[in-house]
Write a protein that holds these residues in place. Structure first.
Motif, mmCIF file in Angstrom:
data_model
loop_
_atom_site.group_PDB
_atom_site.id
_atom_site.type_symbol
_atom_site.label_atom_id
_atom_site.label_comp_id
_atom_site.label_asym_id
_atom_site.label_seq_id
_atom_site.Cartn_x
_atom_site.Cartn_y
_atom_site.Cartn_z
ATOM 1 N N VAL A 1 105.791 107.067 -94.055
ATOM 2 C CA VAL A 1 105.409 108.115 -95.011
ATOM 3 C C VAL A 1 105.096 107.418 -96.331
ATOM 4 N N GLY A 2 103.901 107.663 -96.852
ATOM 5 C CA GLY A 2 103.526 107.099 -98.154
ATOM 6 C C GLY A 2 103.618 105.583 -98.192
ATOM 7 N N ARG B 1 115.882 113.418 -92.842
ATOM 8 C CA ARG B 1 114.722 112.513 -92.844
ATOM 9 C C ARG B 1 113.653 113.029 -91.911
ATOM 10 N N LEU B 2 114.079 113.699 -90.853
ATOM 11 C CA LEU B 2 113.097 114.239 -89.916
ATOM 12 C C LEU B 2 112.373 115.429 -90.541
ATOM 13 N N VAL B 3 113.115 116.302 -91.220
ATOM 14 C CA VAL B 3 112.470 117.445 -91.880
ATOM 15 C C VAL B 3 111.433 116.907 -92.878
ATOM 16 N N TYR B 4 111.830 115.885 -93.629
ATOM 17 C CA TYR B 4 110.946 115.311 -94.646
ATOM 18 C C TYR B 4 109.675 114.736 -94.001
ATOM 19 N N THR B 5 109.882 113.920 -92.972
ATOM 20 C CA THR B 5 108.756 113.270 -92.295
ATOM 21 C C THR B 5 107.844 114.304 -91.643
ATOM 22 N N HIS B 6 108.494 115.252 -91.012
ATOM 23 C CA HIS B 6 107.803 116.330 -90.328
ATOM 24 C C HIS B 6 106.867 117.054 -91.299
ATOM 25 N N CYS B 7 107.371 117.369 -92.489
ATOM 26 C CA CYS B 7 106.553 118.080 -93.490
ATOM 27 C C CYS B 7 105.466 117.143 -94.028
ATOM 28 N N ALA B 8 105.827 115.870 -94.289
ATOM 29 C CA ALA B 8 104.831 114.929 -94.822
ATOM 30 C C ALA B 8 103.687 114.748 -93.825
ATOM 31 N N HIS B 9 104.025 114.609 -92.548
ATOM 32 C CA HIS B 9 102.974 114.388 -91.547
ATOM 33 C C HIS B 9 102.148 115.653 -91.311
ATOM 34 N N ALA B 10 102.715 116.802 -91.661
ATOM 35 C CA ALA B 10 101.983 118.060 -91.428
ATOM 36 C C ALA B 10 101.147 118.463 -92.640
ATOM 37 N N LEU B 11 101.332 117.755 -93.754
ATOM 38 C CA LEU B 11 100.663 118.167 -94.999
ATOM 39 C C LEU B 11 99.177 117.834 -94.953
#
Ligand code: GAP
Length: 586
Positions: free
Chosen positions: A318-319, A445-455
């Motif tokens: 992510v990023g 961390r999964l919620v974060y990654t999940h949202c980042a990858h879906a953005l």
């Protein structure tokens, strides 16, 4: 901060995904609140994990306390060894994770495997400065800092306790009872989804490194001699592996391989770990992690936790940074043996043989009329030492005298007085200390990654829009229901539709404020896959517009059919273009 992470942080705050806690009191680093949208995503992710790793695998789930007494962490090794390296700035007093500073400045990937003194030398060599105030850190001590939060259990201070740093200990400590629920049958698995606490030196990057977080852990108890992983269901799953020998190497490479190949060629040494990597690969993909930004990285030898024999991490990018989402460790018998040594209970399972076996068992029957006068008050200890020795090394009884050690002192015992014999005994089974295989997932961390990858940022009708392309299973709301305007009966009709959908188990957002375009944008931003608009035509013919978030395509659907249509879309049984009629044709 990278553009991707900045965009997510902005959206998260604005649309109630997650935000720093206690801001009214100046904020508390390392603590986050999930807002209404984020709490729903987190719950959905946890449920998806339960479906796969608890229910789907036939494992039990427990819910143990988060505070545990000190002896638990003496036994587990956390009191002694659960440390990170701390360096404090002499100028401003800010604390920093010393190994992370070195990694950021030098590009090293494994600074945590070094000793504090080595890190202090690297800080001096690289002339590192405090990221907070710019003062030089060279010459500052680098010390080990224990990450556990301490508390007192009850009034007074004679019963120290700690907030658990991993949910796993709640499972290990309760093993004697859990074993009974499993009817002493190995292998069996126990899961737990719950909070863990670590007093991180420098919490950072939003939800990535926080002081209170949620883990979803599975502890699988296996008989190391008899139980083998059945790889058939995951043998063909392709994994992206980053083995230890590739890390830090020139021209490092990922290895794309199937689970079966990775086991055959020894890239993954432990079948059970390979099984869970296969399962996790499929699960992460099913819940919407971008698998082109995902890998399994093997721990370097010095990086492994104090208990782990082999360990792989699931990591996502992510990023520009790789984030550890989960760890897959073979913990051997470390945990149960340690608790057996410190606690007052049995941490073994009696494994019945298929058929009884007759074995030769060396034993002793010391003649105390000889040992008593010879060794006085040590006679019993000498007798016990003889019994241990007979089991360990029966050959020691071949000579005239047997040397045994008691309290560091060696004594010679005449062999004739030991009563040494090899007996035949019939055994129906044996007590086994199970080994532990542990997939340990970090939910935040999964919620974060999940949202980042879906953005996603795209354009609709010439206007920029932000969209969270979450899969229906994790989207906080499944359908938005809007009246075109709240008048002429459209509001009432829409509220009826919303109520009906809720009673069918859909998460519904009702919105009648602002233009329809604005309402669509609001739902797009929180990942709502579908929206329904009730208009004048709906009052005439009972149909409404159903809109797809990702394509913005619209279909005209009979309101009576709507619950079934949405259920079919949610279950992926129908494609959007096959429901109702296209709006242009309606
Ligand atoms: N029982 C094994 C164990 O706790 P770990 O690798 O220390 O292993 C497992 O933790 C997972 O918990 C990590 O992969 C990560 O996703 C999550 N985690 C650990 N520390 C965290 C923190 N400070 N903030 C958020 N998540 C964390």
């Amino acid at each position: 901060m990278s553009e991707e992470r900045e965009a997510l942080a902005e959206l998260a705050r604005r649309r109630g995904l997650f935000f720093p806690a206690n801001e009214a009191y100046g904020g508390t680093a390392g603590f986050y609140v999930y807002g209404p949208t984020g709490a729903a995503i987190k719950r959905n992710v946890e449920d998806a994990w339960r479906d796969r790793f608890a229910i789907g695998e036939g494992n039990m789930e427990i819910d143990a306390p988060t505070i545990m007494p000190e002896p638990v962490f003496v036994a587990s090794g956390h009191l002694d060894g659960f440390d990170d390296m701390l360096v404090e700035c002499a100028e401003c007093g800010e604390s920093h994770r010393a190994d992370h500073l070195v990694e950021a400045a030098t590009g090293m990937e494994d600074a945590e495997t070094l000793e504090p003194e080595e890190i202090a030398e690297l800080i001096a060599e690289a002339d590192l400065a405090c990221p907070n105030c710019g003062a030089a850190l060279a010459g500052q001590d680098v010390t080990d800092f224990n990450l556990m939060f301490e508390t007192n259990i009850g009034p007074g201070s004679d019963a120290p306790g700690y907030l658990r740093p991993e949910t796993a200990q709640g499972i290990f400590v309760e093993f004697p009872r859990l074993r009974e629920y499993a009817r002493d049958q190995l292998p069996f698995g126990v899961t737990q989804v719950g909070r863990a606490y670590r007093n991180e030196i420098s919490p950072r990057r939003g939800l990535i490194r926080v002081r209170e977080f949620t883990q979803a852990e599975l502890e699988l108890f296996v008989d190391p001699e008899r139980d083998e992983a059945d790889l058939s269901s995951v043998a063909d799953v392709t994994l992206t592996l980053y083995p230890a020998e590739q890390q830090g190497a020139e021209g490092r490479e990922y290895v794309e391989t199937t689970v079966a190949e990775a086991v055959d060629d020894g890239t993954i040494a432990i079948d059970w770990i390979a099984y869970y990597l296969g399962l996790a690969q499929e699960w992460y993909s099913s819940i919407g992690v971008d698998m082109d930004r995902f890998r399994f990285r093997q721990h370097l030898p010095g990086e492994r936790a104090h208990y782990a024999a082999d360990c792989w991490d699931a990591e996502a990018e992510v990023g520009g940074d790789w984030i550890e989402l989960a760890g897959f460790a073979y913990r051997g018998d470390y945990d149960l043996s340690r608790h057996a040594a410190h606690a007052d209970d049995e941490f073994t399972v009696f494994q019945q043989y298929d058929e009884s076996v007759t074995v030769e068992r060396p034993c002793v029957d010391p003649d105390m009329s000889v040992l008593g006068p010879e060794f006085g008050e040590l006679a019993t200890d000498v007798g016990n030492a003889l019994a241990d020795l007979a089991e360990r090394d029966p050959g020691a009884f071949d000579g005239e005298a047997v040397p045994v050690e008691v309290d560091g002192q060696t004594y010679d015992v005449p062999t004739a007085a030991t009563g040494f014999a090899v007996e035949e005994v019939t055994e129906s089974g044996e007590h086994v200390t199970p080994h532990v295989v542990e997939p340990s997932f970090g939910v935040d961390r999964l919620v974060y990654t999940h949202c980042a990858h879906a953005l996603r940022e795209d354009e609709v009708d010439g206007e920029p829009r932000t969209r969270l392309a979450l899969p229906p299973a994790s989207a906080p709301t499944f359908v938005g229901v809007f009246p075109l305007m709240d008048r002429d009966g459209m509001g009432e009709r829409s509220r009826e539709v919303a109520d009906r959908l809720r009673s069918r188990g859909f998460a519904v957002a009702y919105d009648d404020a602002g233009s329809i375009g604005r309402r669509y944008r609001r739902q797009d931003e929180v990942g709502t896959p579908y929206c329904v608009t009730v208009d004048y035509e709906s009052l005439d013919d009972g149909t409404a517009t159903l809109r797809d978030r990702d394509t913005v395509a619209q279909r005209r659907v009979d309101l009576d059919d709507l619950p079934d249509v949405l259920a079919a879309l949610r279950a992926d049984e129908r494609a959007f273009e096959n429901v109702g009629v296209a709006v242009a044709d309606a």
